[in-house]
Design an enzyme around this catalytic site. Structure first.
Site, PDB file in Angstrom:
ATOM      1  N   ASP A 193       0.811  -1.219   0.000  1.00  0.00           N
ATOM      2  CA  ASP A 193       0.000   0.000   0.000  1.00  0.00           C
ATOM      3  C   ASP A 193       0.844   1.270   0.000  1.00  0.00           C
ATOM      4  OD1 ASP A 193       0.908  -0.525   2.592  1.00  0.00           O
ATOM      5  OD2 ASP A 193      -1.073  -0.882   3.404  1.00  0.00           O
ATOM      6  N   ASN A 250      -7.706  -2.816  14.298  1.00  0.00           N
ATOM      7  CA  ASN A 250      -9.105  -3.070  13.914  1.00  0.00           C
ATOM      8  C   ASN A 250      -9.219  -4.260  12.959  1.00  0.00           C
ATOM      9  OD1 ASN A 250      -8.078  -2.083  11.554  1.00  0.00           O
ATOM     10  ND2 ASN A 250      -9.425  -0.297  11.405  1.00  0.00           N
ATOM     11  N   HIS A 256      -7.454  -4.652  10.131  1.00  0.00           N
ATOM     12  CA  HIS A 256      -7.160  -4.422   8.714  1.00  0.00           C
ATOM     13  C   HIS A 256      -5.882  -5.124   8.279  1.00  0.00           C
ATOM     14  CE1 HIS A 256      -4.883  -0.333   9.476  1.00  0.00           C
ATOM     15  NE2 HIS A 256      -4.029  -1.320   9.435  1.00  0.00           N
ATOM     16  N   GLU A 307      -9.963  -1.945   5.304  1.00  0.00           N
ATOM     17  CA  GLU A 307     -10.562  -1.651   6.598  1.00  0.00           C
ATOM     18  C   GLU A 307     -11.789  -2.535   6.828  1.00  0.00           C
ATOM     19  OE1 GLU A 307      -8.971   0.175   8.546  1.00  0.00           O
ATOM     20  OE2 GLU A 307      -8.130   1.957   7.606  1.00  0.00           O
TER      21      GLU A 307
HETATM   22  C1  F6R Z   1       1.384  -1.535   6.218  1.00  0.00           C
HETATM   23  C2  F6R Z   1       0.029  -2.064   6.287  1.00  0.00           C
HETATM   24  C3  F6R Z   1      -0.779  -2.062   7.537  1.00  0.00           C
HETATM   25  C4  F6R Z   1       0.030  -2.429   8.782  1.00  0.00           C
HETATM   26  C5  F6R Z   1      -0.862  -2.406  10.022  1.00  0.00           C
HETATM   27  C6  F6R Z   1      -0.079  -2.693  11.277  1.00  0.00           C
HETATM   28  O1  F6R Z   1       1.911  -1.659   4.919  1.00  0.00           O
HETATM   29  O2  F6R Z   1      -0.455  -2.476   5.284  1.00  0.00           O
HETATM   30  O3  F6R Z   1      -1.843  -2.959   7.387  1.00  0.00           O
HETATM   31  O4  F6R Z   1       0.598  -3.688   8.615  1.00  0.00           O
HETATM   32  O5  F6R Z   1      -1.472  -1.165  10.132  1.00  0.00           O
HETATM   33  O6  F6R Z   1       0.814  -1.647  11.502  1.00  0.00           O
HETATM   34  P1  F6R Z   1       1.915  -1.708  12.648  1.00  0.00           P
HETATM   35  O7  F6R Z   1       2.910  -2.734  12.232  1.00  0.00           O
HETATM   36  O8  F6R Z   1       2.493  -0.311  12.653  1.00  0.00           O
HETATM   37  O9  F6R Z   1       1.200  -2.068  13.906  1.00  0.00           O
END
Ligand code: F6R
Length: 241
Positions: free
Chosen positions: A67, A136, A138, A143
């Protein structure tokens, strides 16, 4: 699903880096799907260290990222492009032309998404996709409520995600409100999935995702339907599993 219990963040990072390097050693021209965020930082650090010691070679590897924030030029320090260069690409022998990430500044979002999916298909699909998990549920920026049939698309970020990710931006108004993300289908088409999680704040969502019902309200729960998922978590993250 294979589950590896790590003692702490460093152990989680080392175990996950071992799994990724095994993939690259067994298939030197692997296509790795990569993630950003806090969780994979230790994995990238470990891979760079092993590369510097001569233990791993990325010369034939291709990477595709999950992303990118919409509207953020790639040289901005908060962009995921910058994150990848700074934390990984610039420190290993990966060819820059084999590193892909959605272009956050693309004018035609639909065309950018379509081109990204075609690109992934064109390089033979993803051999191993690294994922983190949002509080959450995702995965990527898919989401809660996202249909399981989505390909790469532009999403409006939820208030929860904005709240959590705005720590990286000086001012609240600088935080992008939307992002390009591989869809759930794009992720599920990867041959293997490696999900990493660390810390007590991930315990409840991991429990819901892997032991609760498969539902779009918890996007990561779709991984229960994939036949090759490895979860590496530290003791705090796995405390309920
Ligand atoms: C990042 C991504 C997100 C993260 C998720 C967890 O490329 O796609 O889905 O993997 O938000 O983020 P952290 O590792 O910061 O807790």
């Amino acid at each position: 699903m294979r589950l590896y219990r790590a003692t702490d963040y460093n152990d989680m990072s080392r175990k996950a880096a071992n799994i990724l390097s095994a993939q690259v050693i067994l298939k030197p021209n692997s296509v790795l799907g990569l993630a950003t965020g806090s969780t994979p930082l230790g994995i990238y650090r470990q891979l760079v260290e092993w590369y510097k010691k001569g233990d791993i070679d990325f010369s034939e590897v291709t990477t595709v990222n999950l992303d990118e924030y919409a509207g953020l030029p790639k040289d901005k320090t908060q962009s995921y492009h910058y994150y990848m260069k700074h934390n990984f690409w610039d420190h290993v022998n990966i060819s820059p032309e084999k590193t892909y990430i959605p272009d956050g500044t693309a004018d035609d979002a639909k065309a950018e998404c379509l081109a990204y999916d075609r690109l992934i298909a064109g390089i033979g699909g993803i051999d191993m996709q690294l994922l983190g998990i949002g509080n959450n549920g995702h995965i990527g920026f898919n989401e809660p409520g996202t249909s399981f049939n989505t390909d790469t698309h532009l999403v409006k970020l939820t208030e929860t995600t904005i709240e959590i990710n705005r720590r990286f931006f000086d001012r609240e108004e600088d935080m992008p409100r939307s992002a390009f993300t591989m869809g759930i289908r794009s992720i599920m088409q990867s041959k293997r999935i490696l999900l990493v999680a660390s810390g007590a704040q991930k315990a409840e969502i991991l429990n819901n995702a892997f032991l609760g019902p498969v539902t779009p309200s918890v996007p990561a729960s779709v991984l229960q339907l994939h036949n090759d998922v490895t979860l590496v978590g530290d003791a705090e993250a796995l405390s309920l599993i």
